[in-house]
Structure formats: structure tokens, C-alpha cells
Design an enzyme around this catalytic site. Structure first.
Site, PDB file in Angstrom:
ATOM      1  N   TYR A 102       0.639  -1.519  -0.364  1.00 14.68           N
ATOM      2  CA  TYR A 102      -0.111  -0.210   0.112  1.00 14.68           C
ATOM      3  C   TYR A 102       0.694   0.957   0.395  1.00 14.68           C
ATOM      4  O   TYR A 102       2.035   1.310   0.407  1.00 14.68           O
ATOM      5  CB  TYR A 102      -0.986   0.043   1.319  1.00 14.68           C
ATOM      6  CG  TYR A 102      -1.904  -0.696   1.350  1.00 14.68           C
ATOM      7  CD1 TYR A 102      -3.563  -0.534   0.553  1.00 14.68           C
ATOM      8  CD2 TYR A 102      -1.624  -2.005   2.192  1.00 14.68           C
ATOM      9  CE1 TYR A 102      -3.986  -1.713   0.426  1.00 14.68           C
ATOM     10  CE2 TYR A 102      -2.568  -2.900   2.114  1.00 14.68           C
ATOM     11  CZ  TYR A 102      -3.843  -3.049   1.342  1.00 14.68           C
ATOM     12  OH  TYR A 102      -5.450  -3.546   0.939  1.00 14.68           O
ATOM     13  N   TYR A 141      -1.240 -10.507   0.916  1.00 11.95           N
ATOM     14  CA  TYR A 141       0.060  -9.657   1.562  1.00 11.95           C
ATOM     15  C   TYR A 141       0.200 -10.381   3.083  1.00 11.95           C
ATOM     16  O   TYR A 141      -1.229 -11.065   2.980  1.00 11.95           O
ATOM     17  CB  TYR A 141       0.051  -8.251   1.637  1.00 11.95           C
ATOM     18  CG  TYR A 141      -1.013  -7.771   2.076  1.00 11.95           C
ATOM     19  CD1 TYR A 141      -1.614  -7.284   3.335  1.00 11.95           C
ATOM     20  CD2 TYR A 141      -1.965  -6.975   1.304  1.00 11.95           C
ATOM     21  CE1 TYR A 141      -2.600  -7.242   4.363  1.00 11.95           C
ATOM     22  CE2 TYR A 141      -2.878  -5.988   1.830  1.00 11.95           C
ATOM     23  CZ  TYR A 141      -3.610  -6.368   2.601  1.00 11.95           C
ATOM     24  OH  TYR A 141      -4.393  -5.775   3.675  1.00 11.95           O
ATOM     25  N   ARG A 151      -3.792 -11.965   3.557  1.00 12.67           N
ATOM     26  CA  ARG A 151      -4.736 -11.341   2.704  1.00 12.67           C
ATOM     27  C   ARG A 151      -5.018 -12.034   1.134  1.00 12.67           C
ATOM     28  O   ARG A 151      -3.823 -11.803   1.086  1.00 12.67           O
ATOM     29  CB  ARG A 151      -4.826 -10.155   3.057  1.00 12.67           C
ATOM     30  CG  ARG A 151      -4.867  -9.014   4.451  1.00 12.67           C
ATOM     31  CD  ARG A 151      -6.387  -9.728   5.601  1.00 12.67           C
ATOM     32  NE  ARG A 151      -7.231  -9.899   4.513  1.00 12.67           N
ATOM     33  CZ  ARG A 151      -8.418  -8.717   3.794  1.00 12.67           C
ATOM     34  NH1 ARG A 151      -8.013  -7.261   4.450  1.00 12.67           N
ATOM     35  NH2 ARG A 151      -9.241  -8.958   3.107  1.00 12.67           N
ATOM     36  N   HIS A 154      -7.725  -8.545  -3.196  1.00 12.59           N
ATOM     37  CA  HIS A 154      -8.994  -7.928  -2.960  1.00 12.59           C
ATOM     38  C   HIS A 154      -7.804  -6.547  -2.659  1.00 12.59           C
ATOM     39  O   HIS A 154      -7.641  -5.663  -2.555  1.00 12.59           O
ATOM     40  CB  HIS A 154      -9.553  -7.863  -0.994  1.00 12.59           C
ATOM     41  CG  HIS A 154      -8.043  -7.150  -0.250  1.00 12.59           C
ATOM     42  ND1 HIS A 154      -7.287  -8.033   0.450  1.00 12.59           N
ATOM     43  CD2 HIS A 154      -8.509  -6.274   0.272  1.00 12.59           C
ATOM     44  CE1 HIS A 154      -6.560  -7.553   1.444  1.00 12.59           C
ATOM     45  NE2 HIS A 154      -7.379  -6.472   1.216  1.00 12.59           N
ATOM     46  N   HIS A 156     -10.335  -2.593  -2.007  1.00  6.79           N
ATOM     47  CA  HIS A 156     -11.884  -1.806  -0.906  1.00  6.79           C
ATOM     48  C   HIS A 156     -12.421  -0.593  -1.520  1.00  6.79           C
ATOM     49  O   HIS A 156     -11.756  -0.263  -1.739  1.00  6.79           O
ATOM     50  CB  HIS A 156     -11.012  -1.188   0.558  1.00  6.79           C
ATOM     51  CG  HIS A 156     -10.130  -1.282   1.158  1.00  6.79           C
ATOM     52  ND1 HIS A 156      -9.959  -2.275   2.038  1.00  6.79           N
ATOM     53  CD2 HIS A 156      -8.695  -2.590   0.909  1.00  6.79           C
ATOM     54  CE1 HIS A 156      -9.194  -3.024   2.539  1.00  6.79           C
ATOM     55  NE2 HIS A 156      -7.903  -3.262   2.026  1.00  6.79           N
TER      56      HIS A 156
END
Length: 231
Positions: A102, A141, A151, A154, A156
Site C-alpha cells: 500500500y 500480503y 490477506r 482484494h 476496498h
């Protein structure tokens, strides 16, 4: 027809001795303290207060370079529990890059940052509740609390209505991802059918030949078939 009696009832409640006593107790005695903005940690991207512009939903369009990773199209419809389209809703998207990183100070994983990918975008739903994003498929990740928990890939998605209180956040997963069954967020949803509603599906009709695979993710607001949301 029911407005006047309700208002009169509330007004009577406000004039009771108990209410007047409570008001004296709870009224602030000191001036408000303004918290500096640097002390407030935003857990989601901040897009500003400007109007949504053409191209805000295209995370691949940059004048200085092309993001690394598999290019994809993400689209779908937002409807209420009766199947009626939710038009004019603001959808904000944020995600990790192709390496699972991120653009956020709290992401300290030893993965590379893509200088050509911000991982954020936004759009408004159309008259039929439809929306579209162009982006890259995010990487998985690790979940630091457990070595075998990762995770899954995906996105958000935040959906906002016409008021500040009309907001929900959900996540979109990808079909066939083996990490879904070990995802520490997804597995907190006890209903298997509800978990399946977070998984998008391949949509070859919306794909761009030789360039991008498309995934369809319809979002249902409320009802028995509602898309799970974060609380």
C-alpha cells in the site's frame, strides 16, 4: 399526519425537570479544543472535497508511466434490497499494488512501491447503479499476527450516499484465490453464503481483448442477500 403529535410529545419530554437537570450536568463547562489535523490518522485515502472528475476511476492513466501488474476492469451495479438501482452514489476504491504494497506510512512490509501507482480511485454510480474502474490486480500480503494467515487479493470499496451517515465499506475478492479460506478478515464472516457474495466473477464480455480481464462485482445494499460490510 403523525408529525405534530410526535413533535409535541418530544417537546413535552424536553420540559421535564429530569431533562433540565441532565442538561445542566452535561453542558460543557470549558471551550472546545481544536485537534491539529496531523494528529488525526486517516485509515482510508483522502480524496479532497472536489467534484468527481472524468478519469478518476482510471488507476492506469498516468502521464509519466504505466503501473506494473495485470491490468483489469472492475465493474458492476449497486442496488438496494429490492433490486432498484442506487444512482449517484460515490464509490471510492483503494488497494495494494501488484506486489501487495500500500501507499501508506503504516505499510512497512519489505515489498516494492510502484512509483506509477497510487492505488486510489473514485467514481459515481450511473442511472442504473453501474460503476467501472480500470486498475491492476492487487497482490496478497501477510497478516503479521499469524505466519499462515495472508490477506487474499482484494479491493476496498467505500460507498457513500447523500449524507455523511450513509456510508459503508466492503471488499471485493477474486475467484479461485486459494488464500480466501485462510484470510483472517473473510473468515470472521460466519455465513458461507455471505462470504461468497464478496467474490467477484469473470466477465469476458467486459474484457478488453489482449489487454485486460474484467471482473463483475455487484453490490446489494441491505436485505437477505446484502453484500457483507465492515463494521
Amino acid at each position: 399526519m403523525y408529525t405534530e403529535p410526535w413533535n409535541i410529545h418530544i417537546a413535552d419530554e424536553f420540559t421535564t425537570p429530569a431533562f433540565r437537570h441532565a442538561a445542566k450536568v452535561w453542558v460543557p463547562k470549558k471551550p472546545l479544543v481544536i485537534v491539529p489535523s496531523r494528529m488525526i490518522d486517516a485509515s482510508a485515502p483522502v480524496y479532497g472535497y472536489g467534484e468527481v472528475q472524468e478519469g478518476d476511476n482510471d488507476l492506469l492513466s498516468r502521464p509519466d508511466g504505466v503501473p506494473m501488474g495485470e491490468q483489469i476492469i472492475v465493474h458492476g451495479r449497486v442496488t438496494d434490497s429490492w433490486g432498484r438501482p442506487a444512482s449517484g452514489m460515490l464509490i471510492e476504491l483503494w488497494q495494494a499494488n501488484a506486489a501487495g504494497k500500500y501507499v501508506h506510512a503504516h505499510d512497512r512490509t519489505p515489498k516494492p512501491i510502484d512509483p506509477y501507482f497510487t492505488g486510489t480511485g473514485r467514481t459515481l454510480t450511473g442511472a442504473d447503479g453501474e460503476y467501472t474502474f480500470r486498475t491492476i490486480k492487487p497482490g496478497a500480503y501477510p497478516w503479521t499476527q499469524h505466519r499462515e494467515a495472508w490477506r487474499a487479493q482484494h479491493l476496498h470499496l467505500s460507498l457513500s450516499g447523500r449524507g455523511l451517515s450513509e456510508r459503508l465499506v466492503t471488499q471485493m475478492l477474486f475467484p479461485g484465490d486459494p488464500l480466501i479460506d485462510r484470510d483472517p478478515i473473510v473468515t470472521t464472516i460466519p455465513d458461507e453464503k455471505a462470504r461468497e457474495r464478496l467474490i467477484s466473477r469473470l466477465d469476458w464480455e467486459a474484457a478488453i481483448d489482449q489487454i485486460a480481464i474484467a471482473y463483475r462485482f455487484d453490490i446489494v445494499l441491505g436485505g437477505m442477500n446484502a453484500t457483507p460490510v465492515e463494521h
